[in-house]
Design a protein around this motif. Structure first.
Motif, PDB file in Angstrom:
ATOM      1  N   ALA A   1       0.827  -1.212   0.000  1.00 21.53           N
ATOM      2  CA  ALA A   1       0.000   0.000   0.000  1.00 21.53           C
ATOM      3  C   ALA A   1       0.862   1.263   0.000  1.00 21.53           C
ATOM      4  O   ALA A   1       0.452   2.302  -0.514  1.00 21.53           O
ATOM      5  N   ASP A   2       2.060   1.184   0.574  1.00 29.22           N
ATOM      6  CA  ASP A   2       2.896   2.380   0.740  1.00 29.22           C
ATOM      7  C   ASP A   2       4.385   1.996   0.707  1.00 29.22           C
ATOM      8  O   ASP A   2       5.059   1.996   1.739  1.00 29.22           O
ATOM      9  N   PRO A   3       4.902   1.648  -0.476  1.00 29.71           N
ATOM     10  CA  PRO A   3       6.286   1.131  -0.549  1.00 29.71           C
ATOM     11  C   PRO A   3       7.342   2.069   0.032  1.00 29.71           C
ATOM     12  O   PRO A   3       8.197   1.629   0.805  1.00 29.71           O
ATOM     13  N   SER A   4       7.292   3.347  -0.318  1.00 31.03           N
ATOM     14  CA  SER A   4       8.350   4.241   0.172  1.00 31.03           C
ATOM     15  C   SER A   4       8.236   4.447   1.678  1.00 31.03           C
ATOM     16  O   SER A   4       9.241   4.525   2.387  1.00 31.03           O
ATOM     17  N   GLY A   5       7.001   4.486   2.186  1.00 27.07           N
ATOM     18  CA  GLY A   5       6.797   4.736   3.611  1.00 27.07           C
ATOM     19  C   GLY A   5       7.161   3.549   4.489  1.00 27.07           C
ATOM     20  O   GLY A   5       7.599   3.720   5.622  1.00 27.07           O
ATOM     21  N   VAL A   6       6.976   2.338   3.979  1.00 25.51           N
ATOM     22  CA  VAL A   6       7.162   1.139   4.808  1.00 25.51           C
ATOM     23  C   VAL A   6       8.505   0.454   4.502  1.00 25.51           C
ATOM     24  O   VAL A   6       8.890  -0.504   5.157  1.00 25.51           O
ATOM     25  N   TRP A   7       9.244   0.964   3.512  1.00 27.92           N
ATOM     26  CA  TRP A   7      10.478   0.314   3.054  1.00 27.92           C
ATOM     27  C   TRP A   7      11.466   0.058   4.201  1.00 27.92           C
ATOM     28  O   TRP A   7      11.953  -1.060   4.370  1.00 27.92           O
ATOM     29  N   SER A   8      11.738   1.088   4.996  1.00 26.96           N
ATOM     30  CA  SER A   8      12.723   0.937   6.080  1.00 26.96           C
ATOM     31  C   SER A   8      12.288  -0.122   7.083  1.00 26.96           C
ATOM     32  O   SER A   8      13.097  -0.941   7.524  1.00 26.96           O
ATOM     33  N   GLU A   9      11.009  -0.094   7.436  1.00 25.91           N
ATOM     34  CA  GLU A   9      10.498  -1.066   8.398  1.00 25.91           C
ATOM     35  C   GLU A   9      10.608  -2.483   7.828  1.00 25.91           C
ATOM     36  O   GLU A   9      11.030  -3.420   8.520  1.00 25.91           O
TER      37      GLU A   9
ATOM     38  N   ALA B   1       7.638 -10.056  -5.881  1.00 29.03           N
ATOM     39  CA  ALA B   1       7.506 -10.101  -7.342  1.00 29.03           C
ATOM     40  C   ALA B   1       6.076  -9.764  -7.753  1.00 29.03           C
ATOM     41  O   ALA B   1       5.849  -9.043  -8.738  1.00 29.03           O
ATOM     42  N   GLU B   2       5.089 -10.268  -6.990  1.00 29.81           N
ATOM     43  CA  GLU B   2       3.687  -9.936  -7.281  1.00 29.81           C
ATOM     44  C   GLU B   2       3.430  -8.446  -7.104  1.00 29.81           C
ATOM     45  O   GLU B   2       2.773  -7.818  -7.934  1.00 29.81           O
ATOM     46  N   ILE B   3       3.950  -7.892  -6.000  1.00 31.66           N
ATOM     47  CA  ILE B   3       3.748  -6.462  -5.729  1.00 31.66           C
ATOM     48  C   ILE B   3       4.392  -5.630  -6.837  1.00 31.66           C
ATOM     49  O   ILE B   3       3.819  -4.652  -7.326  1.00 31.66           O
ATOM     50  N   ALA B   4       5.587  -6.056  -7.271  1.00 31.81           N
ATOM     51  CA  ALA B   4       6.292  -5.326  -8.333  1.00 31.81           C
ATOM     52  C   ALA B   4       5.497  -5.359  -9.631  1.00 31.81           C
ATOM     53  O   ALA B   4       5.399  -4.357 -10.338  1.00 31.81           O
ATOM     54  N   THR B   5       4.898  -6.501  -9.930  1.00 26.17           N
ATOM     55  CA  THR B   5       4.139  -6.653 -11.177  1.00 26.17           C
ATOM     56  C   THR B   5       2.954  -5.691 -11.220  1.00 26.17           C
ATOM     57  O   THR B   5       2.650  -5.109 -12.258  1.00 26.17           O
ATOM     58  N   GLY B   6       2.315  -5.500 -10.066  1.00 27.66           N
ATOM     59  CA  GLY B   6       1.131  -4.638 -10.044  1.00 27.66           C
ATOM     60  C   GLY B   6       1.438  -3.193  -9.703  1.00 27.66           C
ATOM     61  O   GLY B   6       0.539  -2.356  -9.709  1.00 27.66           O
ATOM     62  N   GLY B   7       2.711  -2.892  -9.411  1.00 19.61           N
ATOM     63  CA  GLY B   7       3.050  -1.557  -8.906  1.00 19.61           C
ATOM     64  C   GLY B   7       3.160  -0.510  -9.996  1.00 19.61           C
ATOM     65  O   GLY B   7       3.374  -0.819 -11.162  1.00 19.61           O
ATOM     66  N   SER B   8       3.008   0.759  -9.592  1.00 24.54           N
ATOM     67  CA  SER B   8       3.201   1.864 -10.525  1.00 24.54           C
ATOM     68  C   SER B   8       4.705   2.083 -10.696  1.00 24.54           C
ATOM     69  O   SER B   8       5.494   1.694  -9.834  1.00 24.54           O
ATOM     70  N   PRO B   9       5.110   2.717 -11.815  1.00 25.44           N
ATOM     71  CA  PRO B   9       6.541   2.973 -12.004  1.00 25.44           C
ATOM     72  C   PRO B   9       7.156   3.733 -10.827  1.00 25.44           C
ATOM     73  O   PRO B   9       8.314   3.521 -10.468  1.00 25.44           O
ATOM     74  N   LYS B  10       6.357   4.597 -10.208  1.00 17.40           N
ATOM     75  CA  LYS B  10       6.855   5.428  -9.118  1.00 17.40           C
ATOM     76  C   LYS B  10       7.238   4.592  -7.898  1.00 17.40           C
ATOM     77  O   LYS B  10       8.210   4.887  -7.203  1.00 17.40           O
ATOM     78  N   THR B  11       6.451   3.570  -7.617  1.00 18.47           N
ATOM     79  CA  THR B  11       6.709   2.760  -6.423  1.00 18.47           C
ATOM     80  C   THR B  11       7.538   1.516  -6.741  1.00 18.47           C
ATOM     81  O   THR B  11       8.069   0.877  -5.847  1.00 18.47           O
ATOM     82  N   LEU B  12       7.643   1.204  -8.033  1.00 16.44           N
ATOM     83  CA  LEU B  12       8.311  -0.034  -8.433  1.00 16.44           C
ATOM     84  C   LEU B  12       9.752  -0.111  -7.937  1.00 16.44           C
ATOM     85  O   LEU B  12      10.204  -1.160  -7.480  1.00 16.44           O
ATOM     86  N   ASP B  13      10.471   1.021  -8.007  1.00 17.37           N
ATOM     87  CA  ASP B  13      11.881   0.993  -7.622  1.00 17.37           C
ATOM     88  C   ASP B  13      12.058   0.549  -6.167  1.00 17.37           C
ATOM     89  O   ASP B  13      12.986  -0.186  -5.845  1.00 17.37           O
ATOM     90  N   TRP B  14      11.155   0.991  -5.290  1.00 18.53           N
ATOM     91  CA  TRP B  14      11.251   0.587  -3.882  1.00 18.53           C
ATOM     92  C   TRP B  14      11.133  -0.926  -3.739  1.00 18.53           C
ATOM     93  O   TRP B  14      11.839  -1.545  -2.956  1.00 18.53           O
ATOM     94  N   VAL B  15      10.222  -1.497  -4.500  1.00 15.53           N
ATOM     95  CA  VAL B  15       9.986  -2.945  -4.420  1.00 15.53           C
ATOM     96  C   VAL B  15      11.196  -3.698  -4.974  1.00 15.53           C
ATOM     97  O   VAL B  15      11.681  -4.666  -4.380  1.00 15.53           O
ATOM     98  N   LEU B  16      11.722  -3.221  -6.105  1.00 15.05           N
ATOM     99  CA  LEU B  16      12.872  -3.888  -6.724  1.00 15.05           C
ATOM    100  C   LEU B  16      14.115  -3.772  -5.843  1.00 15.05           C
ATOM    101  O   LEU B  16      14.898  -4.724  -5.737  1.00 15.05           O
ATOM    102  N   LEU B  17      14.281  -2.609  -5.191  1.00 10.96           N
ATOM    103  CA  LEU B  17      15.456  -2.444  -4.338  1.00 10.96           C
ATOM    104  C   LEU B  17      15.347  -3.313  -3.088  1.00 10.96           C
ATOM    105  O   LEU B  17      16.350  -3.852  -2.603  1.00 10.96           O
TER     106      LEU B  17
END
Ligand SMILES: [Zn+2]
Length: 246
Positions: free
Chosen positions: A26-34, A58-74
């Motif tokens: 729901a919030d990749p950049s906000g929850v990334w550190s946690e 991988a599922e989250i990345a597939t459905g993610g927007s380009p903006k949030t995708l980088d957080w998931v991939l990293l």
């Protein structure tokens, strides 16, 4: 189905990890550190729950927007970089090949689209981690920070190899260059045709993606330097590998 209660994260039982992954989606950049604190603390220790999370990432990345995708991939890249190599049958690279292939393909695409140098290097490391490339999936960081710390193969003196924004700003020195004026010793970048297979691939890729600064940095990283104290010549990349602590 994954039995999360049988797995551990950095704080103990991984039972709560599916909920954490829901919040991350729901919030990749906000929850990334946690998420990283639980699944891959310091970005250098992956836990069983981290490996088990890769298919979901991988599922989250597939459905993610380009903006949030980088957080998931990293996130996935950091976890994969801590995984045992593909020779180990328990490696997540072996256990979840379809998910790893999806993550690799999405990272490959993002590399072609990423304009900024900083994310580019991080994504390049993620790409290597999904391929099971050891050491360099976590050692390209100096191309982003502009500095590698290595020791002389002959006298052992500690030195900084600075890979700056232009050729005049690439040198090695024995003191912390940021602190005061120091004597700078020139580096010898590798010619593109002299690069090893992996370095050649990184160089060609960076050029193709329009990342001139990264491409130039690769030539310096896989080039040569001489010790300011004893004059011994050495390969910068070999000293980076020699100083690498898993
Ligand atoms: Zn030396």
């Amino acid at each position: 189905m994954t039995d999360w209660s049988a797995l551990t994260d950095a704080c103990g039982s991984a039972e709560h990890v599916p909920g954490l992954l829901d919040r991350f989606e729901a919030d990749p950049s906000g929850v990334w550190s946690e998420l990283m604190d639980h699944l891959c603390p310091q970005l250098d220790t992956a836990l069983t729950a981290g490996f088990a999370a890769l298919p979901r990432l991988a599922e989250i990345a597939t459905g993610g927007s380009p903006k949030t995708l980088d957080w998931v991939l990293l996130a996935a890249g950091a976890i994969a970089s801590c995984a045992p190599g593909p020779a180990d049958p328990d490696s997540p690279l072996v256990l979840f090949p379809a998910s790893i292939a999806v993550l690799h393909e999405l990272t490959d695409r993002r590399l072609r689209e990423t304009a900024g140098g900083e994310d580019y290097v991080n994504l390049l490391q993620a790409l290597l981690s999904f391929e099971g490339v050891e050491i360099w999936d976590r050692s390209l960081d100096g191309l982003r920070t502009g500095e590698y710390e290595v020791d002389c193969p002959s006298c052992g003196v500690n030195m900084f190899v600075v890979i700056g924004q232009d050729d005049d700003d690439c040198f090695c020195c024995t003191d912390d260059c940021a602190l005061r004026e120091v004597q700078k010793f020139p580096l010898q970048p590798a010619r593109a045709q002299e690069l090893s297979a992996l370095a050649q691939r990184l160089f060609t890729r960076a050029v193709a993606d329009g990342q001139e600064g990264v491409a130039r940095g690769v030539r310096y990283l896989f080039g040569r330097a001489a010790c300011p104290d004893c004059g011994t010549g050495f390969s910068v990349a070999e000293r980076v590998v020699a100083g690498w602590i898993p």
